[in-house]
Write an enzyme that holds these catalytic residues in place. Structure first.
Site, PDB file in Angstrom:
ATOM      1  N   HIS A 145      38.816  42.270  36.715  1.00 42.97           N
ATOM      2  CA  HIS A 145      37.613  42.728  37.514  1.00 42.97           C
ATOM      3  C   HIS A 145      36.919  44.006  36.963  1.00 42.97           C
ATOM      4  CE1 HIS A 145      35.628  44.534  41.225  1.00 42.97           C
ATOM      5  NE2 HIS A 145      35.589  43.557  41.790  1.00 42.97           N
ATOM      6  N   ASP A 222      46.598  46.175  38.534  1.00 46.90           N
ATOM      7  CA  ASP A 222      45.568  46.003  39.526  1.00 46.90           C
ATOM      8  C   ASP A 222      46.169  44.756  40.724  1.00 46.90           C
ATOM      9  OD1 ASP A 222      43.924  45.135  41.021  1.00 46.90           O
ATOM     10  OD2 ASP A 222      41.996  44.946  39.460  1.00 46.90           O
ATOM     11  N   GLN A 225      44.461  41.541  44.468  1.00 42.37           N
ATOM     12  CA  GLN A 225      44.441  40.211  44.970  1.00 42.37           C
ATOM     13  C   GLN A 225      45.921  39.798  45.496  1.00 42.37           C
ATOM     14  OE1 GLN A 225      42.039  38.570  46.033  1.00 42.37           O
ATOM     15  NE2 GLN A 225      40.332  39.662  45.267  1.00 42.37           N
ATOM     16  N   LYS A 248      41.799  43.953  51.312  1.00 43.38           N
ATOM     17  CA  LYS A 248      42.050  42.622  50.923  1.00 43.38           C
ATOM     18  C   LYS A 248      43.491  42.055  51.463  1.00 43.38           C
ATOM     19  CE  LYS A 248      39.635  43.127  46.736  1.00 43.38           C
ATOM     20  NZ  LYS A 248      38.449  42.356  46.913  1.00 43.38           N
ATOM     21  N   CYS A 386      32.316  40.197  40.274  1.00 42.32           N
ATOM     22  CA  CYS A 386      32.388  41.465  39.794  1.00 42.32           C
ATOM     23  C   CYS A 386      33.217  40.951  38.421  1.00 42.32           C
ATOM     24  CB  CYS A 386      33.025  42.416  40.518  1.00 42.32           C
ATOM     25  SG  CYS A 386      31.912  42.821  41.764  1.00 42.32           S
TER      26      CYS A 386
HETATM   27  N1  7TS Z   1      40.493  44.129  41.250  1.00 46.27           N
HETATM   28  C1  7TS Z   1      40.349  42.965  41.591  1.00 46.27           C
HETATM   29  C2  7TS Z   1      41.513  41.859  41.040  1.00 46.27           C
HETATM   30  C3  7TS Z   1      39.637  42.686  42.586  1.00 46.27           C
HETATM   31  O1  7TS Z   1      39.679  41.372  43.152  1.00 46.27           O
HETATM   32  C4  7TS Z   1      38.778  43.538  43.315  1.00 46.27           C
HETATM   33  C5  7TS Z   1      37.744  43.288  44.312  1.00 46.27           C
HETATM   34  C6  7TS Z   1      38.942  44.992  42.841  1.00 46.27           C
HETATM   35  C7  7TS Z   1      39.783  45.096  41.893  1.00 46.27           C
HETATM   36  C8  7TS Z   1      37.971  46.089  43.300  1.00 46.27           C
HETATM   37  O2  7TS Z   1      38.517  46.297  44.723  1.00 46.27           O
HETATM   38  P1  7TS Z   1      37.981  47.219  45.653  1.00 46.27           P
HETATM   39  O3  7TS Z   1      38.630  47.126  46.905  1.00 46.27           O
HETATM   40  O4  7TS Z   1      38.291  48.600  44.876  1.00 46.27           O
HETATM   41  O5  7TS Z   1      36.422  46.873  45.744  1.00 46.27           O
HETATM   42  N2  7TS Z   1      37.523  42.040  44.346  1.00 46.27           N
HETATM   43  C9  7TS Z   1      36.257  41.459  45.183  1.00 46.27           C
HETATM   44  C10 7TS Z   1      35.906  39.966  45.073  1.00 46.27           C
HETATM   45  O6  7TS Z   1      36.614  39.185  44.329  1.00 46.27           O
HETATM   46  N3  7TS Z   1      34.755  40.079  45.776  1.00 46.27           N
HETATM   47  O7  7TS Z   1      34.700  41.087  46.305  1.00 46.27           O
HETATM   48  C11 7TS Z   1      35.500  42.002  45.700  1.00 46.27           C
END
Ligand code: 7TS
Length: 429
Positions: A145, A222, A225, A248, A386
Site C-alpha cells: 500500500h 503492515d 488487512q 479495519k 492506494c
Molecule cells: N496498509 C494496508 C495493507 C492497507 O490496506 C491500508 C489501507 C493501509 C496500510 C493504510 O491504513 P490507514 O488506516 O492508515 O489508512 N487500505 C485501504 C484500502 O484498501 N481501501 O481504503 C484504505
C-alpha cells in the site's frame, strides 16, 4: 497463523464453548450486532462489501464510545480528579487489551497512533532517520500500500538510502528465493504487508522474518488487512514492528497502533514533541518520557483506544476459528461465482488469500461497475486501492474490489453477481 485454514467442518467442531461457529456466521445472526446493515441505499438494503477499506462497527463498539462520553469523558495522565483517573484507567486498559489481542509481551510495546499510516511513518522518521546512512537499503514488496512505500521514499530523499522492491508473479505472490536474493549486507529494514489490500495475497511473513533475522535485519509488518481476520501473534511472527488500523478491525477510525520490540523502542528518539511525551521540561533541556508515552505527544485519541479495545473483545467473543472459516468460504464462493461471469478477469489469484476479490469486467471501467452496483445498494471499492504499483504490474488502471468480513453472506455474493450481469447489459452488449 494463516496456515491450514480450518474448513467449515473443522471450525464447527473446534469452536471453544460460548464461541461462534462458522455455521452460525453463515446463518447471519451476527448481522444483528451491526445496526448499519439495516439501512437502505437508493431504496435497496445495504450490501456492504468494502470492508478492506473500512469495516462496519458492532453495537458493542458503538456502546463503548457512547459510554465513555456519557460517563468517563476527561483527559488522561494529568488529572487528580476522579473522571481523569477513570479515563486514564480505560485508556491504559485498552493498551493492555491491544497487547493481548496481538500477542505482544508487554503493554509498553503498544503505541497508540492514528492508524497504520502513522505507525509506519513513526518508524521511518525515528528508527530510520536515526539509524540509516547513505547507501543503506530498505526492502519492500511490489504489492505494498502507498503507506508502506511513500514514508520510505521520503526517507530515501532525505538520507540517500536505496529502496528495493521484491517482485510479484502473475498470481500476485512473491517468491522467497527472489526475496532472499535481495537481502544484502546493506539492508537495514524489511517492510512488508501481511495481507495485500489490492490482491488479497497472504505473504509468508514468518519465513521472511526468519530470513531477515538470520542477517540481523529488522522487519516491520503492515498488519492493516490482517488484524480482525485471523489470529495475529507478533511474538510468533517474531517481527520487530507491527502496524495496525482500528477502523479495519471493527473499531473507529483515527486510532491504530504500532507494536515495537521494547529494546528497539527504548533506543528510538521521539516522533513528535509536546505534552505527555516528556518527563521534565526547562528552556534549556527536556528529558523525554519512557515508552510508550514518549511516542504519544499531545492528548491522544482516548475514545478511539477504548473503541478499539471493545473491537478486540468483539473479535475474541466471535472466535477466529469461526471468522477465518467463514471468510474463507465467502472467498471461495465469490471466486467461483464472480469468475463465472463472462468477461471477468481476476487480479490476484495467490494460493494463500484473504477474503478480498479484485477483478476487471471487460468493456466496463471499474468506476462504472462500482456506480451501477451502488444503485442496487451494493458497496464495493473501485479504484487503485492506494496501491498504484500493483495496478501497473497487472497493466490495469484500477480494479473492482469486493472484500468480506464477518457479516457478509453468500447471498451478498449472489447479489453482486446479478449486479455484474446488469452491468454487462449496459456496457458489454
Ligand atoms: N496498509 C494496508 C495493507 C492497507 O490496506 C491500508 C489501507 C493501509 C496500510 C493504510 O491504513 P490507514 O488506516 O492508515 O489508512 N487500505 C485501504 C484500502 O484498501 N481501501 O481504503 C484504505
Amino acid at each position: 497463523m494463516y496456515q491450514g485454514e480450518p474448513t467449515l467442518k473443522q471450525a464447527d467442531q473446534s469452536g471453544p464453548r460460548g464461541c461462534n461457529t462458522a455455521a452460525a456466521l453463515a446463518g447471519g445472526r451476527i448481522r444483528e450486532q451491526f445496526p448499519i446493515l439495516a439501512i437502505t441505499v437508493h431504496g435497496k438494503p445495504l450490501i456492504y462489501m468494502d470492508s478492506a477499506a473500512t469495516t462496519q462497527k458492532p453495537q458493542r463498539v458503538i456502546d463503548a464510545v457512547t459510554r465513555h462520553f456519557t460517563h468517563r469523558c476527561s483527559n488522561v495522565h494529568r488529572g487528580v480528579h476522579k473522571l481523569s483517573q477513570l479515563a486514564t484507567e480505560s485508556y491504559e486498559s485498552a493498551r493492555e487489551t491491544v497487547r493481548r489481542g496481538i500477542g505482544a509481551a508487554e503493554s509498553q510495546e503498544i503505541i497508540f497512533t492514528r492508524g497504520t499510516t502513522e505507525a509506519i511513518n513513526l518508524v521511518a522518521q525515528t528508527y530510520g532517520r536515526q539509524r540509516f546512512a547513505p547507501g543503506d537499503e530498505v526492502l519492500i514488496t511490489a504489492m505494498e500500500h502507498h503507506s508502506n512505500i511513500v514514508p520510505w521514499q521520503m526517507l530515501r530523499d532525505e538520507k540517500k538510502i536505496v529502496l528495493k522492491v521484491v517482485p510479484i508473479n502473475d498470481r500476485g505472490e512473491i517468491d522467497l528465493n527472489d526475496y532472499e536474493a535481495l537481502l544484502t549486507d546493506r539492508t537495514r529494514m524489511v517492510a512488508v504487508a501481511l495481507i495485500s489490500n489490492a490482491l488479497g495475497t497472504v505473504n509468508p511473513v514468518k519465513e521472511m522474518v526468519k530470513l531477515a533475522h538470520a542477517r540481523n535485519i529488522p522487519v516491520l509488518v503492515d498488519g492493516a488487512q490482517a488484524v480482525g481476520h485471523d489470529v495475529v501473534d507478533v511474538q510468533d511472527l517474531d517481527c520487530d514492528f507491527f502496524a495496525l488500523s482500528g477502523h479495519k478491525m471493527y473499531a473507529p477510525s483515527g486510532i491504530g497502533a504500532l507494536y515495537g520490540r521494547a529494546d528497539l523502542l527504548n533506543e528510538m528518539p521521539p516522533y513528535q514533541g509536546g505534552g505527555d511525551m516528556i518527563a521534565t521540561v526547562t528552556f534549556d533541556k527536556t528529558v523525554y518520557n519512557g515508552i510508550p508515552h514518549r511516542f504519544e505527544a499531545g492528548t491522544p485519541n482516548i475514545v478511539g483506544a477504548i473503541g478499539m479495545a471493545a473491537a478486540f473483545d468483539f473479535l475474541q467473543e466471535t472466535c477466529f476459528e469461526a471468522i477465518t472459516a467463514h471468510e474463507h468460504d465467502l472467498l471461495q464462493y465469490a471466486t467461483e461465482q464472480v469468475s463465472a461471469v463472462p468477461g471477468v478477469r481476476l487480479i490476484g489469484t495467490a494460493r494463500k488469500k484473504a477474503a478480498v476479490l479484485s477483478f476487471m469486467l471487460e468493456g466496463a471501467h471499474p468506476h462504472d461497475v462500482g456506480t451501477i452496483l451502488d444503485l442496487d445498494g451494493i458497496a464495493v471499492r473501485a479504484g487503485h486501492h492506494c496501491a498504484q504499483p500493483v495496478m501497473d504490474r497487472f497493466g490495469v488502471p484500477a480494479t473492482v474490489r469486493a472484500s468480506f468480513a464477518v457479516y457478509n453472506l453468500r447471498s451478498d455474493i449472489d447479489e453482486l453477481v446479478q449486479g455484474l450481469h446488469k452491468v454487462r447489459e449496459v456496457f458489454c452488449k
